[in-house]
Design a protein around this motif. Structure first.
Motif, PDB file in Angstrom:
ATOM      1  N   PHE A 507       0.853  -1.187   0.000  1.00 35.24           N
ATOM      2  CA  PHE A 507       0.000   0.000   0.000  1.00 35.24           C
ATOM      3  C   PHE A 507       0.890   1.239   0.000  1.00 35.24           C
ATOM      4  O   PHE A 507       1.863   1.300   0.756  1.00 35.24           O
ATOM      5  N   VAL A 508       0.546   2.189  -0.844  1.00 34.32           N
ATOM      6  CA  VAL A 508       1.313   3.442  -0.899  1.00 34.32           C
ATOM      7  C   VAL A 508       0.341   4.621  -0.920  1.00 34.32           C
ATOM      8  O   VAL A 508      -0.748   4.530  -1.480  1.00 34.32           O
ATOM      9  N   VAL A 509       0.762   5.729  -0.296  1.00 35.48           N
ATOM     10  CA  VAL A 509      -0.006   6.967  -0.325  1.00 35.48           C
ATOM     11  C   VAL A 509       0.756   7.952  -1.209  1.00 35.48           C
ATOM     12  O   VAL A 509       1.940   8.222  -0.975  1.00 35.48           O
ATOM     13  N   LYS A 515       5.988   9.363  -7.823  1.00 36.68           N
ATOM     14  CA  LYS A 515       6.237   8.063  -8.426  1.00 36.68           C
ATOM     15  C   LYS A 515       6.278   6.974  -7.364  1.00 36.68           C
ATOM     16  O   LYS A 515       6.615   7.223  -6.213  1.00 36.68           O
ATOM     17  N   VAL A 516       5.930   5.753  -7.803  1.00 36.50           N
ATOM     18  CA  VAL A 516       5.941   4.575  -6.928  1.00 36.50           C
ATOM     19  C   VAL A 516       6.708   3.475  -7.646  1.00 36.50           C
ATOM     20  O   VAL A 516       6.525   3.262  -8.851  1.00 36.50           O
ATOM     21  N   ARG A 517       7.551   2.768  -6.912  1.00 36.32           N
ATOM     22  CA  ARG A 517       8.266   1.624  -7.464  1.00 36.32           C
ATOM     23  C   ARG A 517       7.564   0.331  -7.053  1.00 36.32           C
ATOM     24  O   ARG A 517       7.138   0.167  -5.912  1.00 36.32           O
ATOM     25  N   TYR A 521       8.625  -2.022 -12.203  1.00 34.32           N
ATOM     26  CA  TYR A 521       7.720  -0.978 -12.681  1.00 34.32           C
ATOM     27  C   TYR A 521       7.933   0.332 -11.924  1.00 34.32           C
ATOM     28  O   TYR A 521       8.236   0.346 -10.729  1.00 34.32           O
ATOM     29  N   SER A 522       7.705   1.416 -12.651  1.00 36.46           N
ATOM     30  CA  SER A 522       7.639   2.748 -12.062  1.00 36.46           C
ATOM     31  C   SER A 522       6.274   3.323 -12.398  1.00 36.46           C
ATOM     32  O   SER A 522       5.889   3.387 -13.570  1.00 36.46           O
ATOM     33  N   LEU A 523       5.515   3.723 -11.367  1.00 36.74           N
ATOM     34  CA  LEU A 523       4.163   4.237 -11.555  1.00 36.74           C
ATOM     35  C   LEU A 523       4.134   5.724 -11.207  1.00 36.74           C
ATOM     36  O   LEU A 523       4.462   6.105 -10.085  1.00 36.74           O
ATOM     37  N   LEU A 524       3.736   6.538 -12.179  1.00 37.26           N
ATOM     38  CA  LEU A 524       3.610   7.981 -11.972  1.00 37.26           C
ATOM     39  C   LEU A 524       2.139   8.327 -11.820  1.00 37.26           C
ATOM     40  O   LEU A 524       1.355   8.175 -12.760  1.00 37.26           O
ATOM     41  N   ARG A 546       5.827   2.726 -16.385  1.00 34.03           N
ATOM     42  CA  ARG A 546       7.068   2.454 -17.111  1.00 34.03           C
ATOM     43  C   ARG A 546       7.647   1.147 -16.576  1.00 34.03           C
ATOM     44  O   ARG A 546       7.629   0.889 -15.366  1.00 34.03           O
ATOM     45  N   GLU A 547       8.137   0.320 -17.495  1.00 35.57           N
ATOM     46  CA  GLU A 547       8.756  -0.946 -17.118  1.00 35.57           C
ATOM     47  C   GLU A 547      10.195  -0.951 -17.629  1.00 35.57           C
ATOM     48  O   GLU A 547      10.428  -0.792 -18.825  1.00 35.57           O
ATOM     49  N   ALA A 548      11.126  -1.150 -16.710  1.00 39.06           N
ATOM     50  CA  ALA A 548      12.554  -1.147 -17.043  1.00 39.06           C
ATOM     51  C   ALA A 548      12.940   0.111 -17.814  1.00 39.06           C
ATOM     52  O   ALA A 548      13.708   0.066 -18.774  1.00 39.06           O
ATOM     53  N   GLY A 549      12.364   1.260 -17.422  1.00 38.58           N
ATOM     54  CA  GLY A 549      12.703   2.540 -18.031  1.00 38.58           C
ATOM     55  C   GLY A 549      11.942   2.879 -19.293  1.00 38.58           C
ATOM     56  O   GLY A 549      12.075   3.975 -19.826  1.00 38.58           O
ATOM     57  N   ARG A 550      11.090   1.965 -19.781  1.00 42.91           N
ATOM     58  CA  ARG A 550      10.343   2.217 -21.016  1.00 42.91           C
ATOM     59  C   ARG A 550       8.861   2.419 -20.714  1.00 42.91           C
ATOM     60  O   ARG A 550       8.313   1.800 -19.799  1.00 42.91           O
ATOM     61  N   ALA A 551       8.205   3.257 -21.517  1.00 44.43           N
ATOM     62  CA  ALA A 551       6.771   3.485 -21.352  1.00 44.43           C
ATOM     63  C   ALA A 551       6.016   2.179 -21.551  1.00 44.43           C
ATOM     64  O   ALA A 551       6.273   1.438 -22.506  1.00 44.43           O
ATOM     65  N   ALA A 552       5.069   1.889 -20.643  1.00 43.37           N
ATOM     66  CA  ALA A 552       4.340   0.618 -20.689  1.00 43.37           C
ATOM     67  C   ALA A 552       2.840   0.827 -20.536  1.00 43.37           C
ATOM     68  O   ALA A 552       2.134  -0.045 -20.038  1.00 43.37           O
ATOM     69  N   GLY A 553       2.336   2.015 -20.943  1.00 41.65           N
ATOM     70  CA  GLY A 553       0.899   2.235 -20.961  1.00 41.65           C
ATOM     71  C   GLY A 553       0.358   2.991 -19.765  1.00 41.65           C
ATOM     72  O   GLY A 553       1.117   3.543 -18.953  1.00 41.65           O
ATOM     73  N   LYS A 554      -0.969   3.011 -19.666  1.00 50.95           N
ATOM     74  CA  LYS A 554      -1.664   3.741 -18.615  1.00 50.95           C
ATOM     75  C   LYS A 554      -2.589   2.800 -17.851  1.00 50.95           C
ATOM     76  O   LYS A 554      -3.093   1.821 -18.401  1.00 50.95           O
TER      77      LYS A 554
END
Length: 617
Positions: A507-509, A515-517, A521-524, A546-554
């Protein structure tokens, strides 16, 4: 128009009662003209039930709120596909739908030529007619779909939003086709005892019936898991809920029956065991209805405390007594002609497989009714959590996949160790190497064994197929179909274990722009938005992945609000790949801050892919 549906149901009851009595008398007295009359009544039963179902569907689509069932499960704004699926949304409609499927199965049986034995078919028809009559009695006494209202409301209550999902237009029909289909093998098994049909005649007859019912049951179970995964918002697809278990139990015993029936066909063994298995499978179907409709065991999927559940219990006991008496009276008739040719033979491995399936079913049954057993014995209800079911399941599945691999090399009759080793040494070596690597990596013992056993079975299946191809045996569709089914089951088993044991959740706030790791994955998080969709209001968050530094959708996890329903519904967001799922839930929000639950679940897509491989097989 509802009176037409009610009268059609009454007509179905009368014609099924006549078909049952006339069929039994005809088979007993070799009266073929009476049997033809009974067959006509069975077709009339199917026709009358079809009329009742068509009438109810018409009332649902037309939003005729003068009928209580229509007012309870539809509304003016409900889309037509979901008005049609409202047929099985409530107790009354689902009960009528069940009866309709049974009548169609019975009609198909009646229309088949009786080449394998006139008395066998006639007895089977009579038994199915008796089962039909019970369900029509239940429909009319406790689950009437055509009860009128004194005054029609301007709009109906509508369908539960959780059921307004495309998978719920497919999952219940598939499950019911599997459930109800198990009545036909049971009817033929009991008919074989009544008609004293020798050998495996009845078994060859019901094999295809059982496979069709088993296929639909498999399809329905996995689709139900997929619906739970995308709709319920808890990150899982199977919770060992009593109603879920109720569908899985007959699947286990039917799977055991499909394998042990091969032993009887090939070697003449397991006559008594197969009769017991086909009986247990049908009894578990009735028990599943009891669990779903009684509320005796708590479940989120049940029609809790539905009226008439004692009637179901009486039917379960009566069916068990009927089958038990027939089996005991025919013990000499069911005696095997020879012993199993040792455990190291195909029939020996199938024997162990049967034991594992039945033990597994028994352990799940014990866990399902544990709260009831403790309530009776101690006065306090205590439930077993999913850890119990997981603990008993992994060793059993590990054993099953190893048996699957070994069965590729052994023959009917006794096999030699040297021959089996020559055929499978590469598969064994690969499995052992993988097992050693997994244990060194810190995996749990049984889980590591299951993964290694699955790899061993996969290599053994492929090797066996290549060996046959090189030997010029040609394309044998049933054999290759069987391999595809087993490959599908392997894929699902690996997917289930991997996603159960290695799921990561946190869980993250976050605020907009943070951003969240989560693993790779990196979630903005971009912000919170609102939207109106028909009668529902939706609050959702926008997330760039983003996955491994690349855009991976929304992803856009959200919360649905429906008028007149105080509890909001989660709308999950899933990014699925072959190796893992990224699963995001909007767990809470306050001002610009939101709480996200982020899960990474490995190999979930293997479960859904495995289903389609199984279906293809």
């Amino acid at each position: 128009m509802s009176f037409l549906g009610a009268w059609a149901t009454w007509l179905a009851l009368v014609s099924s009662l006549y078909a049952g009595f006339a069929g039994a008398l005809a088979a007993r007295g070799h009266r073929r003209r009476l049997a033809e009359s009974a067959r006509g009544a069975m077709l009339g039963t199917a026709l009358a039930t079809t009329v009742a179902v068509v009438v109810l569907l018409y009332l649902l689509v037309e939003s005729d709120f003068r009928v209580a069932y229509v007012a309870d499960y539809t509304s003016l704004s409900l889309a037509v596909p979901y008005k049609l699926s409202a047929l099985w949304a409530g107790l009354a409609g689902s009960s009528l739908f069940w009866s309709w499927i049974l009548s169609l199965y019975a009609a198909y049986l009646v229309l088949r030529p009786a080449a394998e034995g006139w008395r066998l078919h006639t007895y089977a028809m009579a038994i199915l007619a008796g089962i039909e009559a019970f369900y029509y009695l239940f429909d009319l006494a406790y689950a009437n779909s055509f009860v009128p209202l004194a005054s029609a409301p301007p709009d109906g209550l509508g369908l539960n939003p959780l059921l307004q999902n495309p998978w719920m237009t497919v999952h219940p029909p598939a499950l019911y086709l599997g459930y109800v289909g198990m009545a036909v093998p049971f009817a033929y098994g009991m008919a074989a005892l009544l008609a004293r049909v020798p050998g495996s005649v009845w078994l060859v007859l019901v094999r295809r019936w059982t496979m069709v019912a088993w296929l639909f049951l498999s399809f329905g179970i996995v689709l139900g898991g997929h619906w739970a995964y995308v709709e319920l918002g808890w990150g899982g697809y199977w919770a060992w809920d009593p109603v879920e278990n109720a569908s899985f139990l007959p699947w286990l015993t039917a799977t055991a029956f499909l394998h042990s029936s091969l032993i009887q066909e090939r070697r003449g063994n397991f006559k008594l065991w197969n009769m017991v298995l086909v009986t247990i499978t049908f009894l578990l179907v009735i028990l599943g209805q009891f669990i779903t409709k009684s509320g005796v065991v708590s479940s989120i999927h049940a029609f809790s405390g539905a009226p008439g559940w004692p009637f179901l219990l009486v039917f379960l006991l009566a069916t068990g007594v009927f089958a038990g008496v027939l089996i005991v009276r025919n013990l000499a008739f069911l005696r095997d002609r020879s012993a199993v040719a040792g455990l190291f033979s195909r029939e020996g491995l199938f024997t162990i497989l049967n034991v594992l399936f039945v033990v597994w079913a028994g352990l799940i049954l014990l866990g399902t009714f544990f709260p009831l057993l403790t309530q009776w014995s101690t006065g306090r209800s205590m439930a077993l959590n999913s850890g119990y079911f997981d603990t008993v399941t992994v060793p059993v599945v590990a054993g099953l996949v190893i048996l699957l691999g070994l069965s590729q090399a052994v023959r009917w009759g006794r096999s030699r160790w040297r021959e089996v080793w020559r055929r499978e040494w590469t598969a064994v070596a690969g499995g052992l190497l993988l097992l050693g690597g997994l244990l060194l990596a810190g995996l749990q013992g049984w889980v590591a064994l299951l993964f290694a056993g699955s790899f061993f079975a996969l290599v053994a299946i492929v090797q066996n197929a290549l060996r046959e191809h090189r030997g010029g045996r040609g394309l044998h569709l049933p054999r290759y179909g069987s391999r595809l089914v087993h490959l599908g089951v392997l894929l699902m088993a690996v997917g289930v274990v991997a996603s159960t044991v290695y799921t990561s959740s946190r869980f993250v706030v976050v605020r907009p722009g943070q951003k969240v790791r989560a693993g790779n994955y990196s979630l903005l998080y971009r912000g919170l938005y609102t939207r109106k969709e028909g009668r529902e209001s939706l609050i959702f968050g926008k997330i760039l992945v983003r996955e491994a530094g690349r855009a991976a959708g929304k992803l856009d996890p959200g919360v649905d609000f429906w008028p007149a329903i105080p509890q909001p519904f989660l709308r999950v967001a899933i990014r699925s790949t072959w190796k893992e799922d990224l699963y995001v839930i909007l767990a809470g929000y306050q001002g610009k801050k939101v709480t996200l639950q982020v899960l990474t679940e490995p190999l979930v897509s293997w479960i859904w892919a495995g289903l389609w491989v199984l279906v293809a097989g």
